[in-house]
Scaffold this active site. Structure first.
Site, PDB file in Angstrom:
ATOM      1  N   HIS A   2       0.578  -1.060  -0.019  1.00 42.14           N
ATOM      2  CA  HIS A   2      -0.049   0.026  -0.042  1.00 42.14           C
ATOM      3  C   HIS A   2       0.841   1.271  -0.073  1.00 42.14           C
ATOM      4  CE1 HIS A   2       0.599  -0.126   4.484  1.00 42.14           C
ATOM      5  NE2 HIS A   2       0.458   1.106   4.613  1.00 42.14           N
TER       6      HIS A   2
ATOM      7  N   GLU B 184       3.510   5.245  -3.132  1.00 45.29           N
ATOM      8  CA  GLU B 184       3.681   6.915  -2.345  1.00 45.29           C
ATOM      9  C   GLU B 184       4.879   7.021  -1.967  1.00 45.29           C
ATOM     10  OE1 GLU B 184       1.268   9.156  -1.879  1.00 45.29           O
ATOM     11  OE2 GLU B 184       2.215  10.089   0.147  1.00 45.29           O
ATOM     12  N   ASP B 185       5.750   6.168  -1.358  1.00 49.09           N
ATOM     13  CA  ASP B 185       6.803   6.256  -0.424  1.00 49.09           C
ATOM     14  C   ASP B 185       8.165   5.982  -1.275  1.00 49.09           C
ATOM     15  OD1 ASP B 185       5.386   7.285   1.484  1.00 49.09           O
ATOM     16  OD2 ASP B 185       5.524   5.516   2.846  1.00 49.09           O
TER      17      ASP B 185
ATOM     18  N   ASP C 204      -4.767   0.157   7.538  1.00 45.34           N
ATOM     19  CA  ASP C 204      -3.495   1.108   7.733  1.00 45.34           C
ATOM     20  C   ASP C 204      -3.463   1.917   8.706  1.00 45.34           C
ATOM     21  OD1 ASP C 204      -1.016   2.380   6.739  1.00 45.34           O
ATOM     22  OD2 ASP C 204      -2.313   3.463   5.520  1.00 45.34           O
TER      23      ASP C 204
ATOM     24  N   ASP D 196     -22.253   0.833  35.560  1.00 43.67           N
ATOM     25  CA  ASP D 196     -23.014  -0.197  36.535  1.00 43.67           C
ATOM     26  C   ASP D 196     -23.743  -1.227  35.860  1.00 43.67           C
ATOM     27  OD1 ASP D 196     -24.825   1.299  35.164  1.00 43.67           O
ATOM     28  OD2 ASP D 196     -26.052   2.053  36.736  1.00 43.67           O
TER      29      ASP D 196
HETATM   30 MN    MN Z   1       0.956   3.087   5.558  1.00 45.49          MN
END
Ligand code: MN
Length: 751
Positions: free
Chosen positions: A92, A96-97, A158, A278
């Site tokens: 995932h 992006e990274d 995630d 309670d």
């Molecule tokens: Mn992630």
């Protein structure tokens, strides 16, 4: 850049033993929880993920691959949808990274996985940046879901792992992420029926947003545990024996309550922990055959009520009529030993899985792939329906409507033909009409409930039979907004009103132009704006709208415009007050602006100013709006202009926060109402100036019929200061209300 050879295994990867073991465990879990498992695909996805992230380290200091592995595991254990989702979870973050491209994924794994990863990449950008555009995030999220439901499923997993490891995030990010989780992810997970995930979201958010209360509740529950367990066993033991005698196979246990719901209850009722907590709760989960499930639940109910006296008004049958998210169970409350109340839930294993994992749990029970596809289609239809907004309505309303619909309790009503419909509590015949069909909603003029005529604002109850009466001539009225509760009805009514409003505005403009022409008046846009302001309209558009719809006489506007063109001025006190207010804002700015934090970084070289529409002071939640000249204007999050700015110019919004800096005073205004008694004014000013050493910059009072009303403009250091001041003034004898003064038109039409 990459050769596909690594996937076939010819390229050697030095995978740490620990992760090899975790991958094997993951695959075992897949076999246990999923209908079919393409082991090869999952292993390939892992290898690619490992390879792509091999140089990355998480904030926690661990190798990055630990995160996608954990996300995949959550996906399998708690969502358990399918193996493509598992592969997507492992990959995932790669687009992006890392350097890896979506094309590469498409070439290696095919279109479906590429589509999911693409969706995840798109929404992750939205979430990384700024809190304030949350409404936009919801839209993006919904849009991505509309393409493939697994996007949101992986995102759920995630987010859960990120929440579990939130400690390693910097402080300012923790709050943003926790807030987003509670505002957005928890209600969404709830709507999908992922109850376990929703509870964990809530509890973890509580931990970061209200650490003191979190601590208090966890410690408190720990303290009372022994005593509670002893009591619960007094109920469980006899039940267990009786049920065994009847030959049931089952699991019975004391159910611990969601910390967050305890917290909410404490807050709502203003009571301490032991008074809130309670009620004892027990759950019985039956291992019945599918065909006998319902019958067995009722037999167990009968055994339970033989042993303990039930409270009939607390009985709920969610088996015959499931909740709209698929939840099924029998709920009853019985009187246990010593007269204490015990809640008991009875359900089959399958119902339990659905309650914890949502509709995705159907996978485990339905063998055929077609069933799976139908279920997915049902989800997608729901999502698309939510998105079906041809007109961009206010994004903040969208979020509000959305979460409103999710949390409200549900009622069940019938059409004249006997069709059952689920509506949120508080729903009216108009909501019902829009649920039946948009056209029915548009033209509904009246309704019969159980055969009797009722007003359109009538609040429906469970079991009502509802018949809608329509008329071709009818169209939605602005009043409807005040009482409809469903997202669909709200958005459709708003659309219809906006449409009508635009037309009225158009007509108003034409009327004005015609009449102005006759008087040989030609006003520039600026002059028009000034005229509207003098007439106390918030905008030119509002003025035209009121002219066009006959609410305001165009002659009055003309009269003032003619006067003005002759050079005459006369200003109302309200106008003067506003003028003062703005001047003070300007002078306060000059006295030095405090440094602001943008994305957590202190900014010293930015030109900032404070919006006079909402007068933010330190402690207010704020956002920045970047002007074309590069200066930043600070608004309060709740500013009435905020929805507009966020929706239409989201790219110019920046997340800002106050940095700690003392000795700067901000302008703020208070309105004080109370009895007009002797000494009132003196008491108010004394409290302000003596007690809290606050400077009053201006003060106007009016008294009318024994009512005192004061407008005070003062300099405060922050929100805390202002709040303390408000508290003190409230305590003055005869003061009925103290409100923060904002430059708002009170008769502003709310649409
Ligand atoms: Mn992630």
């Amino acid at each position: 850049m990459f050769e596909s050879s690594f996937i076939s295994g010819s390229r050697r990867l030095d995978v740490d033993e620990r992760y090899v073991k975790e991958l094997d465990e993951l695959i075992d879990l897949c076999r246990l929880n999923l209908v079919s498992v393409d082991e090869e695909m999952i292993r390939r996805a892992f290898r690619l993920g490992f390879w792509a992230h091999k140089d990355d380290i998480r904030n926690s200091g661990e190798p990055y691959i630990a995160h996608p592995l954990a996300v995949a595991r959550i996906y399998v254990e708690q969502i358990g949808f399918d193996d493509v989702g598992v592969a997507a979870a492992l990959l995932h973050d790669v687009v992006e990274d890392t350097e890896l491209s979506i094309e590469f994924i498409r070439d290696s794994f095919g279109d479906t996985l590429a589509l999911i990863i693409d969706g995840l990449t798109k929404i992750s950008g939205a979430f990384e940046s700024r809190d304030i555009t949350q409404a936009e995030n919801v839209r993006k999220l919904m849009l991505s879901m509309a393409s493939d439901i697994r996007v949101i499923f992986v995102k759920f997993a995630d987010r859960l792992h990120n929440m579990r490891t939130l400690d390693s995030m910097p402080l300012h990010k923790r709050h943003r992420i926790a807030n987003e989780t509670i505002a957005l992810f928890a209600p969404l997970a709830h709507r999908f029926g992922f109850f376990a995930i929703k509870s964990e979201y809530e509890d973890l958010s509580l931990k970061y947003l209200h650490p003191e209360e979190y601590e208090q509740i966890t410690v408190g529950l720990q303290d009372g545990r022994k005593e509670r367990e002893l009591y619960i066993n007094k109920v469980i033991d006899p039940l267990e024996n009786k049920l065994r005698d009847h030959g049931f196979e089952f699991e019975i246990y004391g159910r611990s309550k969601n910390l967050y719901s305890i917290f909410q209850k404490m807050k709502r009722q203003g009571k301490p922990l032991d008074e809130v907590y309670d009620v004892f709760a027990i759950r019985i989960v039956l291992n019945s055959q599918e065909s006998k499930g319902k019958e067995d639940c009722w037999r167990v109910y009968s055994v339970v009520t033989d042993l303990f006296k039930p409270l009939p008004e607390r009985f709920r049958d969610f088996i015959s009529v499931p909740k709209s998210n698929g939840y099924q169970s029998l709920h009853t409350t019985v009187v246990g030993p010593d007269g204490r109340k015990v809640e008991i839930q009875i359900r089959t294993r399958e119902m339990h899985d659905i309650a914890e994992k949502g509709v995705a749990a159907h996978w485990k029970y339905k063998e055929s792939v077609e069933d799976a596809d139908t279920e997915m289609e049902r989800f997608l239809t729901w999502v698309r329906d939510l998105l079906e907004n041809p007109e961009p309505e206010k994004a903040t309303d969208f979020v509000k409507d959305f979460s409103l619909n999710l949390y409200d309790k549900e009622i069940y009503v019938f059409s004249p033909r006997g069709d059952l419909m689920t509506l949120p509590r508080g729903a009216t015949p108009v909501d019902f009409a829009f649920m039946v069909h948009t056209e029915v909603g548009y033209h509904c003029i009246g309704a019969k409930v159980n055969g009797k005529m009722v007003p359109l604002s009538y609040e429906l109850g469970s079991g009502d039979q509802v018949e809608v009466i329509t008329s071709k001539k009818q169209s939605p009225s602005a009043d409807w907004i005040k009482f409809v509760v469903t997202q669909k009805a709200r958005s459709r009514v708003r659309q219809a009103i906006n449409e009508r409003r635009r037309k009225a505005e158009e007509t108003g403009r034409e009327i004005w132009e015609k009449r102005a022409e006759r008087k040989k008046l030609s006003l520039s846009k600026q002059e028009l704006a000034h005229l509207a302001k003098r007439l106390k309209f918030p905008s030119i558009e509002q003025m035209f709208y009121e002219i066009g719809s006959g609410l305001f006489d165009v002659s009055e506007a003309l009269k003032l415009a003619v006067l003005h063109s002759q050079g005459e001025h006369e200003e109302g006190s309200e106008d003067r007050l506003k003028l003062h207010f703005e001047q003070f804002v300007d002078s306060a700015q000059e006295s030095g602006s405090p440094a602001l934090l943008i994305d957590g970084e202190v900014q010293t070289d930015l030109v900032t100013s404070y919006a006079s529409c909402c007068n933010p002071i330190p402690g207010d939640e704020v956002f920045g709006f970047l002007s074309r000249a590069g200066a930043v204007k600070i608004h309060r999050v709740g500013c009435k202009n905020a929805p507009n700015l966020i929706l239409n110019q989201a790219d110019r919004i920046i997340a800002v926060d106050w940095s700690r800096q003392k000795d700067i005073r901000f302008v703020s205004g208070l309105r004080v109402m109370g009895e007009d008694r002797v000494g009132m004014l003196n008491d108010v000013t004394t409290v302000i100036s003596k007690n809290l050493k606050t400077n009053i910059r201006s003060l106007t009072i009016s008294t009318d019929d024994g009512v005192f009303e004061g407008t005070i403009i003062l300099l405060v250091s922050d929100l805390d200061h202002l709040r303390r001041l408000i508290e003190r003034i409230k305590r003055i004898e005869g003061v009925h209300g103290v409100y923060r003064f904002e430059q708002q038109y009170e008769d502003d039409v709310q649409l």
